[in-house]
Design a protein around this motif. Sequence first.
Motif, PDB file in Angstrom:
ATOM      1  N   VAL A  35       0.663  -1.168   0.204  1.00 40.32           N
ATOM      2  CA  VAL A  35      -0.458  -0.596  -0.272  1.00 40.32           C
ATOM      3  C   VAL A  35       0.485   1.107  -0.239  1.00 40.32           C
ATOM      4  N   ALA A  36       1.908   1.137   0.625  1.00 37.31           N
ATOM      5  CA  ALA A  36       2.710   2.201   0.788  1.00 37.31           C
ATOM      6  C   ALA A  36       3.463   2.839  -0.969  1.00 37.31           C
ATOM      7  N   VAL A  37       4.425   1.237  -1.542  1.00 37.84           N
ATOM      8  CA  VAL A  37       4.965   1.895  -2.524  1.00 37.84           C
ATOM      9  C   VAL A  37       3.412   1.785  -3.711  1.00 37.84           C
ATOM     10  N   SER A  38       2.356   1.211  -3.303  1.00 31.00           N
ATOM     11  CA  SER A  38       1.219   2.304  -4.591  1.00 31.00           C
ATOM     12  C   SER A  38       1.300   3.339  -4.603  1.00 31.00           C
ATOM     13  N   THR A  39       1.240   4.154  -2.938  1.00 22.69           N
ATOM     14  CA  THR A  39       0.758   5.223  -2.782  1.00 22.69           C
ATOM     15  C   THR A  39       1.384   6.337  -3.209  1.00 22.69           C
ATOM     16  N   VAL A  40       3.195   6.192  -3.202  1.00 20.81           N
ATOM     17  CA  VAL A  40       4.332   6.195  -3.265  1.00 20.81           C
ATOM     18  C   VAL A  40       4.509   6.747  -5.298  1.00 20.81           C
ATOM     19  N   TRP A  41       4.251   5.526  -5.913  1.00 21.82           N
ATOM     20  CA  TRP A  41       3.937   5.667  -7.043  1.00 21.82           C
ATOM     21  C   TRP A  41       2.924   6.440  -7.739  1.00 21.82           C
ATOM     22  N   ARG A  42       1.693   6.165  -7.299  1.00 28.56           N
ATOM     23  CA  ARG A  42       0.697   7.193  -7.651  1.00 28.56           C
ATOM     24  C   ARG A  42       0.635   8.420  -7.395  1.00 28.56           C
ATOM     25  N   ALA A  43       1.727   8.610  -6.504  1.00 31.92           N
ATOM     26  CA  ALA A  43       2.043  10.685  -6.902  1.00 31.92           C
ATOM     27  C   ALA A  43       3.231  10.542  -7.422  1.00 31.92           C
ATOM     28  N   LEU A  44       4.144   9.887  -7.963  1.00 36.98           N
ATOM     29  CA  LEU A  44       5.520   9.558  -8.732  1.00 36.98           C
ATOM     30  C   LEU A  44       5.124   9.993 -10.475  1.00 36.98           C
ATOM     31  N   PHE A  45       4.050   9.240 -10.816  1.00 33.58           N
ATOM     32  CA  PHE A  45       3.249   8.251 -12.065  1.00 33.58           C
ATOM     33  C   PHE A  45       1.569   9.988 -12.047  1.00 33.58           C
TER      34      PHE A  45
END
Length: 302
Positions: free
Chosen positions: A124-134
């Motif tokens: 979930v943390a990984v997905s949250t960070v990548w949603r911001a990056l993308f």
Amino acid sequence: MNHQSLARTRRADNFWGFIFILPNLVGFLVFTLGGILFSLGMSFTDWNLLRGIDKAVFTGFTNYIKLFVSPDFWICLRNNLFLLLSVPISIVIAVIIAAVLNQSIWGKSGARAFIFLPYVTNVVAVSTVWRALFHPSAGPINMFLKWLGVPGESLPGWLSSTKWFLPAVMIIIIWQNLGYYMLMYSAGLQNIPNDYYEAVSVDGGSAFHKFIYITIPMLTPVTFVVAILGVISSLQMWLLVQVLTPGGRGFGTASYTLSYYIYRSAFIDYRSGYAAALSWILCFITLGITLIQWTGQKKWVI
């Protein structure tokens, strides 16, 4: 010690051995084997999870027939096959990084830990960070592409686009699994005798020759294991897609994987029998690919 005493001792050892493994054995029979057999029986029924088991209606192979004629199933299968491309890409990058960090360079232990960190980070943390990056307009990735001169209308939509969603997920999968694969290859490199490299050096071989003719062939057993683990992980991947596509984000099944489709069929649409049939098809697909790899490893694993 006579024969009778020895036999009595062995029977006692066997008895206490079974006593110690009995809790795990009961747990396996009830929760694992029992669940497998229950899901197999459920796949031949039309059952809503909320109605109770007594409301299940036997329908034979209807769920399997519906599954194979459903466009959604084939879209999900196509998406899974596309994500399988992450496995060979991850393997190539992991081998190169492991070979570089296997040299006597400063800070290699810290670099390994840094690369391995995403593998143990919460999804979930990984997905949250990548949603911001993308993020298509304010994300660092697209801002960097714009700085490089990519026109605004040509910037990838990433997670907000049906065209770019799967490539974005593939990037995340590669980034997250790279550290684990690198550690496996690092362990494999430690088992290669240094005499082989010295023999190549004596013959005038370069570092490239050592890598191509010694390192890669000697790492084929590790590559075989990594390939199987990567394929199984890719086919069963659903949590990452679920977090990245809350509510489907209007994509329909264009962004679904088979595992995520199973989850939605069972717990969103409450088509429990259909979801069980999907699960068994995914099981056979995974088993088939693994058997192909297992058979092929006799030809390419030394």
